[in-house]
Design a protein around this motif. Structure first.
Motif, PDB file in Angstrom:
ATOM      1  N   HIS A  73      13.038  18.529 -14.570  1.00 24.97           N
ATOM      2  CA  HIS A  73      14.611  18.672 -14.214  1.00 24.97           C
ATOM      3  C   HIS A  73      15.263  18.330 -15.723  1.00 24.97           C
ATOM      4  O   HIS A  73      14.766  17.342 -16.262  1.00 24.97           O
ATOM      5  CB  HIS A  73      14.951  17.999 -13.059  1.00 24.97           C
ATOM      6  CG  HIS A  73      14.539  18.572 -11.718  1.00 24.97           C
ATOM      7  ND1 HIS A  73      15.403  18.487 -10.597  1.00 24.97           N
ATOM      8  CD2 HIS A  73      13.298  18.936 -11.148  1.00 24.97           C
ATOM      9  CE1 HIS A  73      14.931  18.974  -9.479  1.00 24.97           C
ATOM     10  NE2 HIS A  73      13.685  19.091 -10.061  1.00 24.97           N
ATOM     11  N   LYS A  74      16.232  19.286 -15.733  1.00 24.25           N
ATOM     12  CA  LYS A  74      17.155  18.895 -16.906  1.00 24.25           C
ATOM     13  C   LYS A  74      17.828  17.696 -16.832  1.00 24.25           C
ATOM     14  O   LYS A  74      17.937  16.781 -17.841  1.00 24.25           O
ATOM     15  CB  LYS A  74      18.255  20.234 -17.067  1.00 24.25           C
ATOM     16  CG  LYS A  74      19.006  19.938 -18.231  1.00 24.25           C
ATOM     17  CD  LYS A  74      20.195  20.919 -18.286  1.00 24.25           C
ATOM     18  CE  LYS A  74      21.043  20.678 -19.374  1.00 24.25           C
ATOM     19  NZ  LYS A  74      22.256  21.644 -19.801  1.00 24.25           N
ATOM     20  N   ARG A  79      12.982  19.543 -21.107  1.00 25.73           N
ATOM     21  CA  ARG A  79      13.648  20.722 -21.468  1.00 25.73           C
ATOM     22  C   ARG A  79      12.551  21.804 -21.725  1.00 25.73           C
ATOM     23  O   ARG A  79      11.435  21.590 -22.368  1.00 25.73           O
ATOM     24  CB  ARG A  79      14.050  20.481 -23.065  1.00 25.73           C
ATOM     25  CG  ARG A  79      15.071  19.553 -23.092  1.00 25.73           C
ATOM     26  CD  ARG A  79      16.420  19.896 -22.703  1.00 25.73           C
ATOM     27  NE  ARG A  79      17.553  19.127 -22.725  1.00 25.73           N
ATOM     28  CZ  ARG A  79      17.786  18.190 -21.817  1.00 25.73           C
ATOM     29  NH1 ARG A  79      17.369  18.126 -20.488  1.00 25.73           N
ATOM     30  NH2 ARG A  79      18.976  17.353 -21.700  1.00 25.73           N
ATOM     31  N   LEU A 119      21.111  24.521 -15.283  1.00 31.05           N
ATOM     32  CA  LEU A 119      20.393  25.052 -16.413  1.00 31.05           C
ATOM     33  C   LEU A 119      21.554  26.399 -17.031  1.00 31.05           C
ATOM     34  O   LEU A 119      22.092  26.836 -15.844  1.00 31.05           O
ATOM     35  CB  LEU A 119      19.270  25.685 -16.152  1.00 31.05           C
ATOM     36  CG  LEU A 119      17.999  24.717 -15.788  1.00 31.05           C
ATOM     37  CD1 LEU A 119      16.817  25.646 -15.524  1.00 31.05           C
ATOM     38  CD2 LEU A 119      17.884  23.806 -16.854  1.00 31.05           C
ATOM     39  N   GLU A 123      18.437  28.604 -20.658  1.00 29.68           N
ATOM     40  CA  GLU A 123      17.553  27.531 -20.098  1.00 29.68           C
ATOM     41  C   GLU A 123      16.737  28.172 -18.945  1.00 29.68           C
ATOM     42  O   GLU A 123      15.698  28.011 -18.681  1.00 29.68           O
ATOM     43  CB  GLU A 123      18.033  26.168 -19.810  1.00 29.68           C
ATOM     44  CG  GLU A 123      18.754  25.794 -21.098  1.00 29.68           C
ATOM     45  CD  GLU A 123      19.480  24.385 -20.769  1.00 29.68           C
ATOM     46  OE1 GLU A 123      19.639  23.348 -21.451  1.00 29.68           O
ATOM     47  OE2 GLU A 123      20.406  24.626 -19.917  1.00 29.68           O
TER      48      GLU A 123
END
Length: 387
Positions: A73-74, A79, A119, A123
């Motif tokens: 997860h961001k 990333r 995102l 992304e």
């Protein structure tokens, strides 16, 4: 055992071996014996680390498992533009699939859980392309079990991204709470044509309810939650030709929002709440022999109000229950720090002196019957000195 997805004239259905299989599932790996006894047939995990023992237990109980494989997860610092991190994640996926693909309790794979949250478009494209690569690998390595991915609610944009960048995903898993009952209509309107599973549903979340003037969310009672669970199941699962089933949240207890917000069992003591009864009736079509207490009302002049330090706070609980009921009141800070507890009686006012320290608080009440059932409710209040 092999799991497949079969196209029908009306939509889709899941096949376990050669028999249609509607998922009557729960998220979590606790109280599995009770899940099997009450009509459930499957569990869902969010990760695949050390799930071998859990799969063995499912097999003994006649349950299946959708094994989740956690994806980055961001918000946790992952990333998808970092090729080294993505490669490491892919290698982990390969290891999990190779390790558990032949287990007889495995129903399907679930790649990720809500990893699309936060995102931007670039992304998201990278993330869904990594999901696509993983889905292709799973299909090649384990052709006997379909691949799901799990998202937080739906939007036209999100569905379009999945269709474009991750077409090898077989099933869409959707975590939905307040909007769960309307999912079939919204998916149809968005043009989604693949099968889906409701991978989380339950009460209104803390982000979906009304709040006090100091921002404390108002939690539904266990009785109100049970009605919502039943309504969601009836409207979003039963008779929906492209819905392969559902996983209710949460088969156990969890400190999130409050100690009681999402759990279907009481913390520590483990009594079942009315949400368990609601799902058992939905799964089996039969009445529950010994239902949980029904909470009629919890009333207090302090509910959602600001009161003076040390002032008198009273509350009254009204119940409908068979047999004797034990009542306990519990005071916590809004940050869930436990402060104290007191015995009480249903129908009789409970009185205590409010804390002297200014701040946000919550008063909980728990009612336990003599056969493993319970009811719970709470309300927020604020202690503040008068100007």
């Amino acid at each position: 055992m092999k799991t497949t997805i079969e196209k029908t004239t009306a939509g889709w259905r899941l096949m376990r071996g050669r028999m249609p299989y509607l998922i009557r599932g729960a998220g979590g790996a606790n109280s599995l014996e009770q899940l099997a006894t009450l009509g459930g047939n499957s569990i869902r995990t969010w990760g695949a680390d050390d799930v071998g023992g859990m799969l063995d237990k499912c097999q003994r109980l006649g349950l299946t498992a959708t094994v989740g494989i956690w994806l980055g997860h961001k918000e946790h610092g992952f990333r998808y533009a970092d090729s080294k991190a993505v490669t490491g994640q892919f290698d982990a996926i390969c290891g999990h699939v190779s390790r558990y693909k032949d287990h007889p309790a495995l129903l399907c794979w679930a790649l990720g859980n809500e990893m699309e949250v936060g995102l931007d478009d670039t992304e998201a494209e990278l993330m869904w392309k990594s999901v696509e690569a993983a889905a292709q690998y799973v299909h090649k390595t384990d052709p006997d079990h379909p691949v799901m991915t799990v998202v937080a609610e739906i939007s036209d944009k999100k569905l379009a991204q999945i269709q474009k960048f991750a077409p090898s995903v077989d099933i869409l898993g959707i975590n939905a709470y307040g909007g769960a009952a309307s999912l079939p209509e919204r998916l149809k309107k968005a043009g989604w044509t693949k099968p889906y599973v409701i991978t989380e549903f339950g009460p209104l979340g803390p982000w979906e309810v009304g709040k006090t003037e100091w921002g404390a969310p108002r939690e539904e009672t266990s009785t109100q939650k049970a009605k919502r669970y039943a309504e969601t199941y009836a409207k979003a699962v039963v008779g929906r030709p492209s819905c392969l089933g559902s996983y209710v949240f949460l088969w156990g207890d969890k400190l999130e929002g409050t100690p009681t917000w999402f759990g279907m069992f009481l913390p520590k003591t483990g009594e079942k709440l009315a949400m368990v009864d609601a799902l058992s009736r939905a799964w089996t079509g039969k009445p529950v022999a010994k239902p949980c207490p029904e909470l009629i009302s919890l009333t207090s002049a302090a509910d959602g109000k600001t009161i003076a330090p040390g002032s008198t706070l009273s509350a009254t609980l009204t119940l409908r229950a068979s047999g004797s009921v034990r009542v306990r009141w519990e005071l916590r800070l809004e940050n869930n720090t436990w402060l104290t507890e007191f015995p009480g009686e249903p129908g009789k006012p409970f009185t205590l002196s409010a804390p002297t320290q200014p701040g946000a608080y919550r008063l909980f009440v728990y009612a336990r019957d003599s056969h493993g059932g319970a009811a719970t409710a709470n309300f927020p209040f604020q202690v503040k000195k008068e100007n």
